[in-house]
Scaffold this motif. Structure first.
Motif, mmCIF file in Angstrom:
data_model
loop_
_atom_site.group_PDB
_atom_site.id
_atom_site.type_symbol
_atom_site.label_atom_id
_atom_site.label_comp_id
_atom_site.label_asym_id
_atom_site.label_seq_id
_atom_site.Cartn_x
_atom_site.Cartn_y
_atom_site.Cartn_z
ATOM 1 N N TYR A 185 -3.718 0.258 -3.520
ATOM 2 C CA TYR A 185 -4.319 -0.603 -2.494
ATOM 3 C C TYR A 185 -4.255 -2.053 -2.953
ATOM 4 O O TYR A 185 -3.957 -2.350 -4.115
ATOM 5 N N ILE A 222 -7.661 -1.744 2.793
ATOM 6 C CA ILE A 222 -6.827 -2.367 1.754
ATOM 7 C C ILE A 222 -7.518 -2.327 0.388
ATOM 8 O O ILE A 222 -6.955 -2.733 -0.612
ATOM 9 N N ILE A 234 0.884 -1.182 0.000
ATOM 10 C CA ILE A 234 0.000 0.000 0.000
ATOM 11 C C ILE A 234 0.914 1.222 0.000
ATOM 12 O O ILE A 234 1.710 1.415 0.909
#
Lengths: 468, 279
Positions: A208, A262, A196
């Motif tokens: 992400y 995420i 990330i």
């Protein structure tokens, strides 16, 4: 009064009207003299141009035999836009008028055809034939589930559509990460977390790990099915308020918001989202077999940068795949040529030629198990760094979760979507983003969603007793 | 001068903004598949001014005509749109004329039926309409698409209102005294009195039919009979779409009707504003 002027003369029609009349006259003549090929034989509708191209060779052979030996009628294939195909077929069923002899049905539309008493379904019930002719044993069992309503099967499946995880191998390997350490979704988030990144230096991450979003219920459903949830179970019971679903929607909110974020919203078939994928802002995406060919076509720039792996499980030892999409071929009751149509359906869908063509053209693996050992499934694919996607998908095919054909599935998914949105509001209002903290509220919201679906189902006088 | 600038600057700006999607459409129709998603407009290499000329092609247009048979679809669209415009206008004008100028048994009831028909949602008529076309043997035929649009309720009511306000009954009586027959009276006396409405309705029907998607989708089954809207939609697929060809197809689909609209916009405006300054 000036009665001598003609209608087309000055005064009666504006120049615009005269032009339209002229176009009408000329185009009518052209249309009338331009010949249209007359087609004799059976009619076969598909919604996919790709399918029609795949079937072309076999149709040619079939029709050549028909012309030479007269053993069976010719088959004429028509590609019809999916919306049109559904409208025409349903109009025909409702109006009790003839339609094509064979029709390919897409998975998301099946509920519309089986919404009603079994005897009123417009397609022939193939259950007994499939058993008598041993076709059940040839085909991967989960592939029948989507085409089964109240225990009766209404079509022959075209595919399996297992889902894998496609990831940016170039990015992952450059960071020295070994994906073999990943078994569960928790492992996935932990192991890949270093990827990330803030790529443009504005202080906010741009890359992400997972392409999913809380609003995209279409792609959340495969995750629910993988976890053992979904909308209806195999016996037709509503399972909206299952713990599996609660776990998935809590995790989705955890993935999309808060410090544990995420997820990135890069939906398929979107030019802007494809741009994000090409730029390396998305590390991994869910990938059913058919989507692999779409990516190859739409994003050739990613060739050699991707790899596939089984989906991380929801718990250690859990299911490593899911399912997304599907097609079947069905025979309407109105056909006057059932035997001929059934013969062609088997010839086409159970043939090895089609299995190979299906894989080579669209990366779709056949549901016919006897072909799974074929060499072409083991051929390395440069798009996926030399992996053999066919063999990888086939290894997961028996584990594909069963699905429902219930006409209430879209309604249930809408209510689940609303529950996810309410859970997002709850999370933000209370600053709770951990899965354990969200689970009780997720369950409560799903129970409310299930209650509403049940209430709406109970209003349907045709289906209360017998569906799904 | 300042006033003009103050008016025209924002207007020009807004006009330019409305053209952005068309610019996107035009650029996309010329892009190869490889570079389709690389930038929103022209394909670029390292910066916005560094245009990748090798990413531009006319192949999408060529394939559209060679593989997708769009040439025939263009002719079909011209045929459907113009024929339905002419017949629809004629049918509506005749119906409206009868309801406005003739006293006959059931006139009020027919007018009410026309008004009621206006409020029935089109979707409700799909299945019964399909059944009627099947019974009449008109499925998959040009007539099956054209006949249901020959006297639309909206048009009949529109012309009824136009004849009520635009055609004095005394003029018709004068015509009859001079020996004019009823058919001749309709074509040579009544229709010219509502000429702006004829032009406007012709164009409205033309545009509506050109863009019609659902009707041809259901009624027509032979690919050679598809109009443009349906033929272009066929380029979409479940495993992805031929984006370049769809964009090229969209340009081909809008261009003829855009040219026609630009040529006939005076008729259109005249029809829409007819009667608006009546005291």
């Amino acid at each position: 009064m000036a009665m001598k002027r003609s209608i087309l003369g000055s005064g009666y029609l504006s120049p615009g009207s005269a032009i339209v009349m002229l176009i009408a006259a000329v185009s009518t003549v052209v249309v009338l003299v331009w010949p249209i090929e007359k087609r004799q034989g059976l009619e076969f509708w598909t919604f996919s141009k790709t399918h029609s191209q795949m079937y072309a060779e076999q149709l040619k052979t079939w029709n050549a035999q028909a012309d030479a030996e007269g053993a069976h009628p010719r088959v004429n294939l028509f590609v019809i836009d999916m919306t049109a195909l559904v409208r025409r077929t349903l109009s025909s069923f409702w109006a009790d008028t003839p339609v094509a002899d064979m029709i390919e049905v897409e998975g998301n539309t099946i509920g519309r055809y089986v919404a009603g008493p079994l005897e009123d379904v417009g397609f022939v019930d193939l259950t007994d034939l499939l058993q008598e002719e041993g076709i059940y044993d040839l085909v991967n069992p989960p592939s029948f589930s989507l085409w089964t309503s109240r225990g009766r099967v209404f079509g022959l499946p075209h595919d399996v559509h297992p889902v894998m995880l496609c990831y940016r191998a170039d990015i992952v390997e450059e960071a020295g990460i070994d994906v073999s350490e990943i078994e569960t979704w928790d492992d996935f988030a932990r192991v890949l977390a270093p990827l990330i990144k803030d790529l443009d230096g504005d202080g906010r991450p741009d890359r992400y790990l997972l392409n999913t979003w809380y609003t995209n219920t279409e792609w959340i459903e495969p995750l629910m099915l993988q976890a053992g949830g979904g909308t209806f179970d195999e016996s037709g019971e509503l399972i909206v308020a299952s713990k599996a679903n609660a776990l998935v929607i809590s995790t989705i909110i955890h993935w999309c918001f808060g410090e544990g974020r995420i997820a990135i919203d890069a939906p398929e078939f979107s030019p802007a989202a494809n741009h994000l994928k090409i730029e390396g802002r998305v590390v991994a995406s869910l990938m059913p077999d058919w989507l692999a060919s779409t990516w190859k076509n739409d994003m050739p720039q990613l060739s050699g940068k991707l790899k596939l792996m089984p989906l991380p499980a929801w718990e250690p030892g859990g299911r490593r795949t899911s399912v997304y999409g599907g097609t079947m071929i069905a025979i309407p009751k109105s056909t006057k040529n059932f035997d001929e149509a059934w013969a062609f359906v088997k010839h086409l869908y159970l043939s090895e030629e089609l299995a190979e063509e299906l894989y080579r053209t669209t990366n779709i693996i056949t549901p016919v198990r006897r072909y799974w050992d074929s060499d072409y499934f083991n051929e390395p694919d440069p798009y996926f760094q030399g992996q053999a996607p066919g063999a990888m998908y086939i290894a997961l095919a028996p584990d594909v979760p069963p699905r429902t054909s219930s006409p209430f599935r879209p309604l249930a998914m809408t209510r689940i979507g609303e529950a996810i949105n309410d859970l997002r509001k709850y999370a933000q209002a209370n600053d709770i983003y951990e899965v354990d903290g969200l689970m009780p509220e997720a369950l409560r919201l799903l129970e409310e969603a299930e209650r509403r679906v049940r209430a709406e189902m109970s209003r349907n006088v045709f289906l209360t007793e017998v569906t799904p | 001068m300042f006033r003009k600038l103050a008016v025209y600057t924002p207007l020009t700006l807004f006009a330019a903004i409305t053209l952005v999607p068309f610019l996107y459409l035009a650029c996309s129709s010329l892009k190869t598949n490889d570079v389709f998603f690389s930038s929103p407009f022209l394909p670029i290499d390292s910066a916005w001014w560094d245009i990748n000329w090798s990413g531009l092609t006319l192949d999408n247009f060529k394939r559209l005509f060679q593989e997708a048979g769009i040439g025939r679809a263009i002719v079909n669209s011209f045929f459907f749109a113009s024929t339905m415009a002419v017949l629809g206008t004629l049918g509506s004008a005749m119906g409206g004329y009868a309801l406005a100028k003739f006293n006959f048994l059931g006139r009020g009831m027919f007018t009410n039926i026309v008004l009621t028909a206006l409020i029935i949602p089109g979707a409700l008529l799909l299945a019964p309409g399909y059944k009627v076309l099947y019974t009449l043997g008109l499925l998959d035929s040009y007539a099956g698409l054209i006949l249901p649009g020959v006297a639309p309720a909206f048009g009949v009511f529109l012309f009824r209102q136009a004849f009520v306000s635009g055609l004095p009954t005394e003029m018709m009586e004068a015509g009859r005294i001079d020996g004019c027959g009823e058919v001749r009276m309709f074509f040579q006396l009544a229709l010219p009195m509502v000429r702006p409405m004829v032009g406007a309705f012709l164009l409205i029907t033309y545009l509506g039919t050109w863009n019609n998607f659902i009707g041809p989708q259901i009624v027509l089954q032979t690919p050679e009979k598809y109009p443009l809207a349906v033929a272009v939609a066929q380029l979409r697929g479940p495993y992805g779409s031929e984006y370049g060809m769809i964009m090229a197809g969209t340009i081909v689909a809008i261009l003829p009707v855009l040219i026609l609209f630009l040529m006939l916009q005076k008729d259109f405006i005249a029809g829409l504003t007819a009667g608006s300054v009546k005291g």
